[in-house]
Design a protein around this motif. Structure first.
Motif, short mmCIF file in Angstrom:
data_model
loop_
_atom_site.label_atom_id
_atom_site.label_comp_id
_atom_site.label_asym_id
_atom_site.label_seq_id
_atom_site.Cartn_x
_atom_site.Cartn_y
_atom_site.Cartn_z
N PRO A 213 0.81 -1.23 0.00
CA PRO A 213 0.00 0.00 0.00
C PRO A 213 0.84 1.27 0.00
O PRO A 213 0.42 2.29 -0.55
CB PRO A 213 -0.82 -0.13 1.29
CG PRO A 213 -0.93 -1.59 1.51
CD PRO A 213 0.39 -2.16 1.05
N ASN A 214 2.01 1.23 0.60
CA ASN A 214 2.90 2.40 0.61
C ASN A 214 4.35 1.94 0.72
O ASN A 214 4.99 2.09 1.77
CB ASN A 214 2.55 3.32 1.78
CG ASN A 214 3.13 4.71 1.60
OD1 ASN A 214 4.12 4.89 0.88
ND2 ASN A 214 2.54 5.70 2.24
N PRO A 215 4.91 1.38 -0.36
CA PRO A 215 6.26 0.81 -0.30
C PRO A 215 7.38 1.84 -0.15
O PRO A 215 8.51 1.48 0.16
CB PRO A 215 6.38 0.07 -1.64
CG PRO A 215 5.46 0.82 -2.56
CD PRO A 215 4.31 1.24 -1.70
N ARG A 216 7.08 3.11 -0.35
CA ARG A 216 8.11 4.13 -0.15
C ARG A 216 8.16 4.58 1.31
O ARG A 216 9.12 5.22 1.73
CB ARG A 216 7.85 5.33 -1.06
CG ARG A 216 7.99 5.00 -2.55
CD ARG A 216 8.00 6.25 -3.39
NE ARG A 216 6.75 6.99 -3.24
CZ ARG A 216 6.58 8.26 -3.62
NH1 ARG A 216 7.59 8.92 -4.18
NH2 ARG A 216 5.42 8.86 -3.47
N ARG A 217 7.13 4.24 2.06
CA ARG A 217 7.10 4.59 3.48
C ARG A 217 7.55 3.42 4.34
O ARG A 217 8.26 3.61 5.33
CB ARG A 217 5.66 4.99 3.87
CG ARG A 217 5.47 5.24 5.36
CD ARG A 217 4.01 5.48 5.68
NE ARG A 217 3.76 5.57 7.10
CZ ARG A 217 2.55 5.62 7.66
NH1 ARG A 217 1.47 5.60 6.89
NH2 ARG A 217 2.39 5.70 8.97
N TRP A 218 7.09 2.21 3.99
CA TRP A 218 7.42 1.02 4.76
C TRP A 218 8.48 0.20 4.07
O TRP A 218 8.65 0.24 2.85
CB TRP A 218 6.16 0.16 4.94
CG TRP A 218 5.10 0.80 5.78
CD1 TRP A 218 5.28 1.48 6.96
CD2 TRP A 218 3.70 0.82 5.51
NE1 TRP A 218 4.06 1.91 7.44
CE2 TRP A 218 3.07 1.53 6.57
CE3 TRP A 218 2.90 0.31 4.49
CZ2 TRP A 218 1.70 1.72 6.63
CZ3 TRP A 218 1.53 0.52 4.54
CH2 TRP A 218 0.94 1.21 5.60
N SER A 219 9.20 -0.60 4.85
CA SER A 219 10.23 -1.47 4.30
C SER A 219 10.03 -2.90 4.82
O SER A 219 9.77 -3.09 6.02
CB SER A 219 11.62 -0.97 4.73
OG SER A 219 12.62 -1.94 4.44
N PHE A 226 2.57 -2.97 12.76
CA PHE A 226 1.43 -3.15 11.87
C PHE A 226 1.78 -4.06 10.69
O PHE A 226 1.03 -4.97 10.35
CB PHE A 226 0.96 -1.79 11.36
CG PHE A 226 -0.02 -1.87 10.21
CD1 PHE A 226 -1.32 -2.27 10.42
CD2 PHE A 226 0.39 -1.55 8.92
CE1 PHE A 226 -2.22 -2.36 9.36
CE2 PHE A 226 -0.49 -1.63 7.86
CZ PHE A 226 -1.80 -2.04 8.09
N ILE A 227 2.94 -3.82 10.08
CA ILE A 227 3.37 -4.62 8.93
C ILE A 227 3.62 -6.06 9.36
O ILE A 227 3.29 -7.01 8.63
CB ILE A 227 4.63 -4.01 8.28
CG1 ILE A 227 4.31 -2.66 7.66
CG2 ILE A 227 5.20 -4.96 7.23
CD1 ILE A 227 3.25 -2.70 6.57
N ASN A 228 4.18 -6.26 10.55
CA ASN A 228 4.41 -7.62 11.05
C ASN A 228 3.09 -8.37 11.23
O ASN A 228 2.99 -9.55 10.87
CB ASN A 228 5.16 -7.58 12.38
CG ASN A 228 6.67 -7.67 12.19
OD1 ASN A 228 7.15 -8.43 11.37
ND2 ASN A 228 7.41 -6.89 12.96
N ARG A 229 2.10 -7.69 11.78
CA ARG A 229 0.79 -8.33 11.98
C ARG A 229 0.16 -8.68 10.63
O ARG A 229 -0.40 -9.78 10.46
CB ARG A 229 -0.15 -7.41 12.76
CG ARG A 229 0.20 -7.27 14.23
CD ARG A 229 -0.96 -6.67 15.01
NE ARG A 229 -1.29 -5.33 14.52
CZ ARG A 229 -0.73 -4.21 14.97
NH1 ARG A 229 0.21 -4.27 15.92
NH2 ARG A 229 -1.10 -3.04 14.49
N LYS A 230 0.27 -7.77 9.70
CA LYS A 230 -0.29 -8.01 8.37
C LYS A 230 0.42 -9.17 7.69
O LYS A 230 -0.21 -10.04 7.06
CB LYS A 230 -0.17 -6.74 7.53
CG LYS A 230 -0.87 -6.83 6.19
CD LYS A 230 -0.80 -5.51 5.44
CE LYS A 230 -1.47 -5.63 4.07
NZ LYS A 230 -1.38 -4.36 3.31
#
Length: 244
Positions: A213-219, A226-230
């Motif tokens: 959804p936002n690869p320039r913000r998250w790595s 949040f990313i770990n849970r997803k």
């Protein structure tokens, strides 16, 4: 009497002239529609066999980088569908479009859920399928408008008809934005993990999809809670996902 006859003739000529104008514009419109259909359908059929060299999003991001004083950067490498990890394919379906193999481009249930959530004041989100995202990425410009959405619907129907699920997922995984200046799974896995997309583990594939959804913000290598849970949810559902 002569004046009346002259007026009648003028009125008749005028009445004949109006349908002529209408018919002329109608012919122009019909011609434009035929050309549009021929060109767009031709492009879709062509890109079934030829890989898209660039997308509007890539160009926009490049322009944005130049305006910020940075170098133009488009890092991508096309990988054949057979050389992409099954873990990546299943992660994409699990995280982005669970009913990918069942629908014909549009997931009515996801759209209804998104509409209800937005209506209830929840966080805004869409119900776009992998097919819709692929149509948008390959054929259209970035942004939100009803006109662009209409074209997205049109191109989604075309790629479902002429490409099929395998080609859609193939193109999707090779053109998606996966980081700042990174496009496609191969460029991302080489950058983040130092290896080919063919050898991604379940966890790595899930993290790569989780940040989309936002690869320039998250790595994917520095995931937030949040990313770990997803990613954990994606891994869980990967066992049930079907891919072409």
């Amino acid at each position: 009497m002569g004046i009346k006859r002259t007026r009648k003739r003028k009125i008749k000529r005028k009445n004949r002239f109006i349908p002529t104008i209408r018919n002329k514009y109608l012919r122009w419109i019909m011609r434009a529609v035929v050309y549009f259909l021929a060109i767009t359908i031709g492009c879709v059929i062509l890109l079934r066999f030829i890989n898209p060299p660039i997308t509007f999003l890539m160009i926009q991001r490049g322009v944005e980088r130049k305006s910020e004083g940075k170098d133009w950067k488009i890092t991508k490498k096309w990988v054949k569908y057979s050389e992409l990890s099954d873990n990546l394919k299943k992660a994409a379906v699990s995280g982005e479009d669970a009913r990918f193999m069942e629908h014909w481009g549009f997931d009515r249930k996801a759209i209804a859920d998104a509409y209800q959530r937005n209506k209830d004041g929840g966080k805004l989100r869409g119900g776009s399928t992998i097919s819709q995202q692929t149509a948008k990425n390959v054929f259209l410009w970035p942004g939100r408008s009803w006109i662009r959405k209409g074209f997205e619907t049109y191109f989604t129907a075309l790629i479902e008809l002429f490409w099929g699920k395998k080609r859609i997922l193939d193109v999707y995984l090779n053109v998606i934005e996966t980081g700042d200046g990174l496009y496609g799974a191969e460029a991302a896995t080489q950058h983040y993990y130092g290896k080919s997309a063919q050898s991604l583990t379940k966890r790595q594939a899930a993290l790569l999809i989780a940040v989309l959804p936002n690869p320039r913000r998250w790595s994917p290598v520095k995931p937030t809670a949040f990313i770990n849970r997803k990613a954990n949810l994606i891994v869980r559902y990967m066992g049930y996902s079907q891919v072409p």
